[in-house]
Design an enzyme around this catalytic site. Structure first.
Site, PDB file in Angstrom:
ATOM      1  CE  LYS C  79      -3.917   1.793   2.772  1.00  0.00           C
ATOM      2  NZ  LYS C  79      -4.695   1.551   4.010  1.00  0.00           N
ATOM      3  CB  SER C 154      -7.980   3.331   2.947  1.00  0.00           C
ATOM      4  OG  SER C 154      -7.128   2.771   3.930  1.00  0.00           O
ATOM      5  CB  SER C 178      -8.120   0.530   5.975  1.00  0.00           C
ATOM      6  OG  SER C 178      -8.881   1.705   5.978  1.00  0.00           O
TER       7      SER C 178
END
Ligand code: MG
Ligand code: ZN
Lengths: 495, 100, 519
Positions: C79, C154, C178
């Site tokens: 990420k 996310s 997330s």
């Protein structure tokens, strides 16, 4: 107005005003802790390094970085906490204090807020011959900011200093004069150097002071509106700035005005302060506990280590030197002005046989040793004469082996060569002559050689006595025991 | 809880150093009002004597030994700095003693 | 099976035996990214050169007979809020556009040391603030199961990349769900470890007391293998735990006999008017009735019937295998959402103060410093980030602190106590991961609507517990459904063990997303 006259006018005005008004002063002093690395990262702490050469991702506030606290910073702060008699919080907490400024890389400063490390301590001032105790509200840990330099239309940012560990020492509002404010600074300066917490070099910004100043009518309990003075970074500036602010406030109030609560910046060149430009609503620090830093725990083992290492403090020694060693106030104050001096004196006392020689020891140390060191610009810690050697020399004087005058010469030689005093005495053959027969022999010779002067003395010319002492000293190369010489001469001359 | 006034929203934006266009101010103002109204529910909860949980797991602060590590080379430290003058970072003039 | 859908065990075995070179694996992964990611949009940055270099190094080590790590040759995506040395890291924000960090996150260092190959950086909601990856400043990421739907967020890019077989594993961060929510939406496993289990050094902070890094993988065993590598104490993170790291791989016994599974009725009864902790003396109704419709959002979304059915099948599968269900109560559950949306924005407003256009990142120049700050931050942050900074600033203002931030932290204590009590009666807590399956782009129009989707995942972060999402079925429309397990602090082994049983009993088997079928 010439400076001198202006100063005097101010002085008298001040004296008159202070009959009516009482100043109330609280100081906030930031002290850089003498660690090798920064408060929350291993980036090195140094003064005078090239710009931005002492940073790392943490210091730069880079994304993803986290703070890890420096054990040495905690230990140094604890030393100060214990030395000021503070209550040490077993669990204190770091908080974030938010404000935007280019020297503040994260947009917040890691500080302590409602749970500081130390509370309710005190600092002892030496005022005249006495100790005055000023209470402390708190001592807390925090990190320093970088440095902004203003160059025309732009400012330059150097982050070398960012993240250096600090303690902020906050006094209670019980300082009552500009002199006392300066004395507080001096006492704190002495204390942190004494404890080896900080070099506290004010020119390097290692000790920095803000002052909260207000005035009130004498006898009143309530505090007046205070102003905060920033940027007062020398003992003299503290005194000048605070005095200036007291005067300014009294003038405002006496002319029917009101003191505004504001922050003012002291300009040492102009000798005056000016209000700082700040947007009121833009100032809300939004403190909250730093989620990256769990509670700071001080346990028994840590405290035990601190207590064991703590030296006797300056105020305590100041009193001991007077009471136990009979020193004069000024000598005692000089000795405690620096840890090295006091430690040397204590070593001297320890090395010296008997315990009634305090004044004499202080005298030799402050006059001969410090004189020689000062002439060379050396610190006491660089003294070529160890305390035991100085004591041995003083013993020779005390027991009459040499005279005081010869002692000074021997000292000079010991200082230069490091040779033991007794060895120098023997090599030079300067032992004092205290043998009565030997002295009689010299005196007889001197009197016989100067019949006119002997008659003159007998006839009442007292000043001729000195002439004979001088002659005896000359004959013995100064080695004659002075008091025996006087006694015997009196007998011999018949008066 | 009432909607935030335009002035309150502007104050917040200044405190947070966010330039917001007028339409953003309006929109965020009303959104915040809605959110805060919903969050008002927690005000009614009795939390007397409940300690705040500032850390998700109870640990004491671990301390670091005071050993300096090499710093970043200046070029690397300032690699991303938008404006520089040599080894210094440049920002618009700060009036000495002002707080921005 | 094609290498792109190999598990970690398979990949590592093939590399060690020399049946395939690391170079070949990487080339395959990069080809697949090139081919698929135009459609999916999972990656913000693909590090072809770096990946090939790592692969070459691995092949050299193997040839030289040097020891190889437990993730050798495994293509991993990160990420983009995980900091990578010399590789652009943006956290999905324009304010960090082009930022090249001078250091690696601890998890990155550990992955590299274990022989994993970093193939690139994945898309996310800006700074992790969002639940759909629609709040990325850069691009949209599509759900590989249905390109008209969001991948969740996310960590949407990380979930989509693994789901579509563009890498074997990825790392995400989980502040309020997330990792678990996008894993549920994309039909993969997502594990949020106990707070402090994995070092946060190098994770771009969103909400420091909630953030935690964790793996997203296609299998439970892979999650265990990645966690094995990234877990452990890190002296650079003062909140990281010193507890020894157990063997997560060995925890997968495939057995749940006697395991006590807590079913919190508050989660399931969310839509029922009758259920509610009034009797606990909370003094408010957690599920506001229709009179609150004026707020412009649905106060409680309830659980979609197909999700509920899948969860019930999962529970049945577990009890068939000897697990015991226990009715538990987590009475403060309804407070998790408001508490979270105070704590997280408050910490975010603080953490994001550093983005000021002075030392790195974007700057909008101005003649005055104040304007420089305001313009830079005004232009650099997206609307959701600004909204949360404003909310967080509000909550921390002097005079408001006690009523908001401190109050929310006190509620965290209550939520934590709920779990402490519940874990006296059960070993894991089982809930749906999300009330519904992946939604259409643009479906959640109001911020609160979006926030409410996180209602099941938040309390885990507030209490600092480990949580995992495991796929447990698909809807008739072909979208994956996830079940969430929450465990005691540091009890990742039990979570993994239970998840492993669910995986084999009701998991997706060999079903792949349509978006991954091309090659
Ligand atoms: Mg202060
Ligand atoms: Zn301070």
């Amino acid at each position: 107005m010439p400076e001198q006259i202006e100063k005097q006018t101010k002085q008298t005005e001040m004296e008159r005003m202070l009959e009516t008004w009482e100043p109330v002063i609280g100081l906030e002093v930031h002290v850089q802790l003498a660690t090798r690395s920064k408060a929350f990262s291993p980036s090195a702490c140094e003064f005078g390094a090239p710009a931005n050469s002492l940073t790392d991702p943490v210091v730069l506030g880079m994304p993803g970085t986290l703070p890890v606290f420096n054990r040495a910073a905690l230990e140094l702060a604890l030393k100060l906490g214990v030395a000021t008699g503070s209550q040490i919080r077993a669990r204190s907490r770091f908080a974030r204090k938010h404000y935007f400024y280019p020297d503040q890389p994260k947009g917040y400063q890691i500080s302590q807020y409602d749970e500081p490390l130390c509370e309710k301590g005190h600092v002892d001032l030496i005022v005249g011959g006495a100790i005055k105790r000023i209470k402390l509200e708190r001592i807390h840990l925090e990190e320093d900011a970088g440095k902004n330099t203003h160059v025309g239309a732009v400012s330059h940012v150097d982050l070398n200093r960012a993240g250096v560990p600090l303690v902020e020492v906050v006094s209670a509002p019980e300082i009552t004069s500009a002199e006392e404010a300066a004395e507080f600074m001096r006492a704190l300066h002495r204390l942190v150097r004494w404890l080896e917490i900080s070099e506290a070099d004010m020119e390097k910004g290692q000790l920095r002071c803000d002052a909260n100043v207000s005035i009130r009518l004498r006898g009143e309990d309530r505090l007046g509106t205070r102003t905060e003075l920033k940027n007062i970074n020398s003992f003299r500036f503290v005194q000048n700035a605070v005095e200036n602010e007291i005067l300014r406030q009294i003038r405002i109030v006496e002319s029917g005005g009101r003191v505004t609560r504001e922050t003012r910046l002291w300009d040492a060149d102009l000798g005056q302060s000016a209000p700082m430009r700040s947007k009121e609503e833009a100032n809300d620090y939004r403190y909250f506990p730093d989620p990256d830093l769990p509670p700071l725990v001080v346990d028994g083992a840590l405290m035990g280590g601190i207590l064991k290492k703590l030296p006797e403090l300056p105020a305590a020694r100041f009193e001991r030197y007077q009471k136990q060693h009979g020193l004069a106030v000024d000598d005692a104050r000089t000795l405690v002005s620096d840890r090295g001096l006091a430690d040397y004196f204590d070593a001297l006392v320890t090395a010296h046989p008997g315990d009634r020689s305090g004044r004499m020891l202080a005298n030799w140390m402050l006059t001969e040793l410090l004189g020689a060191l000062n002439a060379e610009g050396k610190e006491i810690t660089q003294s070529p004469v160890p305390a035991a050697t100085l004591s041995a020399l003083i013993v020779l004087v005390e027991n009459g082996t040499i005279s005081g005058k010869i002692g000074k010469e021997i000292f000079a030689e010991t200082y230069q060569t490091g040779e033991a005093p007794l060895a120098i005495v023997d090599r030079r053959g300067v032992r004092q002559i205290s043998d009565e027969a030997a002295l009689w022999e010299v005196i007889d010779r001197v009197v016989a050689a100067n019949p006119k002067q002997a008659d003159g003395y007998l006839a009442g010319k007292d000043q001729l006595f000195g002439f004979f002492v001088g002659q005896v000293m000359k004959e013995t190369q100064g080695r004659a025991n002075p008091s025996m010489t006087s006694d015997l001469l009196r007998k011999r001359l018949g008066r | 809880m009432a909607e935030l006034t335009r002035k309150e929203v502007e104050e917040l934006a200044l405190l947070a150093r966010l330039h917001l266009e007028p339409d953003e101010l309006d929109r965020i103002g009303s959104e915040l009002g809605t959110i805060l109204a919903y969050f008002g529910t927690i005000a009614a909860v009795d939390t007397t004597d409940v300690p705040p949980m500032t850390h998700a797991v109870p640990v004491d602060l671990a301390l670091r030994a005071d050993d300096p590590a090499p710093s970043l080379p200046v070029a690397e430290a300032l690699r991303g700095a938008p404006k520089r003058d040599g080894d210094l970072i440049v920002v618009p003039a700060i009036i000495p003693g002002s707080e921005s | 099976m094609k290498p792109e859908f190999w598990s970690i065990t398979e990949t590592v075995k093939h590399v060690i035996t020399g049946e395939i070179t690391a170079q070949q694996i990487v080339d395959g992964a990069l080809d697949r990214i090139t081919f698929l990611d135009r459609e999916v949009g999972a990656f913000l940055e693909v590090d072809k050169d770096g990946a090939r270099k790592q692969a070459a190094e691995i092949d050299r080590k193997r040839a030289a007979g040097e020891p190889l790590g437990s993730l050798v040759g495994v293509p991993v995506a990160l990420k983009d809020n995980l900091v990578t040395k010399d590789l652009v890291t943006t956290a999905g924000s324009k304010i960090l556009e082009g930022w090249v960090p001078p250091y690696d996150a601890t998890v990155v260092t550990k992955l590299r040391a274990a022989g994993a190959i970093i193939v690139g950086k994945t898309n996310l909601d800006e700074f992790g603030m969002g639940s759909s990856t629609e709040r990325s400043a850069y691009k949209q990421t599509k759900n590989p199961w249905d390109p008209s739907r969001v991948p969740g967020g996310s960590s949407g890019g990380s979930a989509a990349a693994v789901s579509a077989g563009m890498c074997v594993a990825s790392l995400g961060t989980d502040t309020g769900g997330s990792i678990r929510q996008p894993a549920a939406f994309c039909g993969i496993v997502g594990l949020k470890p106990t707070y402090g289990r994995v070092s946060r050094w190098g994770a771009v902070a969103f909400a420091s007391s909630l953030d935690q890094i964790g793996p997203l993988t296609r299998t439970v065993a892979d999650a265990a293998a990645v966690l094995q590598v990234i877990a452990g104490h890190d002296p650079r993170d003062a909140t990281s735990l010193e507890a020894p790291v157990p063997s997560y791989v060995d925890a997968l016994t495939g057995k749940v006999e006697g395991l006590r599974i807590g079913i919190p009725h508050e989660f399931f009864a969310a839509a029922d008017e009758s259920a509610g902790p009034e009797e606990e003396g909370l003094g408010f109704t957690p599920n506001p009735g229709p009179e609150e419709e004026g707020l412009g959002f649905t106060p409680n979304p309830g659980i979609e019937p197909e999700v509920r059915a899948a969860i019930e099948r999962t529970i049945a599968a577990l009890t068939e295998r000897g697990a015991i269900t226990v009715d538990i109560s987590l009475p403060h559950t309804a407070l998790a959402l408001p508490a979270y949306y105070i704590v997280a924005p408050a910490e975010a407003s603080s953490n994001l103060s550093r983005y000021d256009g002075v030392r790195y990142g974007k700057r909008v120049d101005a003649s005055e410093l104040l304007e420089l700050y305001r313009r830079t931050r005004g232009a650099g942050f997206g609307p959701e980030v600004k909204r949360r900074i404003m909310l967080g600033t509000y909550a921390l203002r002097s005079g408001y602190y006690d009523a908001y931030y401190k109050k929310a932290q006190q509620i965290r204590t209550l939520i934590k106590r709920d779990f402490d009590r519940a874990f006296r009666f059960c070993d894991v807590v089982l809930t749906p991961t999300t009330p519904g399956v992946a939604f259409q782009f643009g479906a959640k129009t109001s911020p609160l609507d979006m926030y409410l989707g996180d209602v099941f995942t938040l309390s885990c972060n507030l209490a600092g517990l480990p949580g995992i999402n495991v796929p447990c079925g698909v809807t008739t429309g072909g979208l994956p459904i996830g079940v969430q397990l929450l465990g005691k602090p540091l009890d990742e082994p039990t979570l993994l063990r239970t998840a492993g049983v669910i995986e084999s009993a009701v998991g997706l088997g060999t079903r792949r997303p349509s978006g991954a079928g091309g090659i």
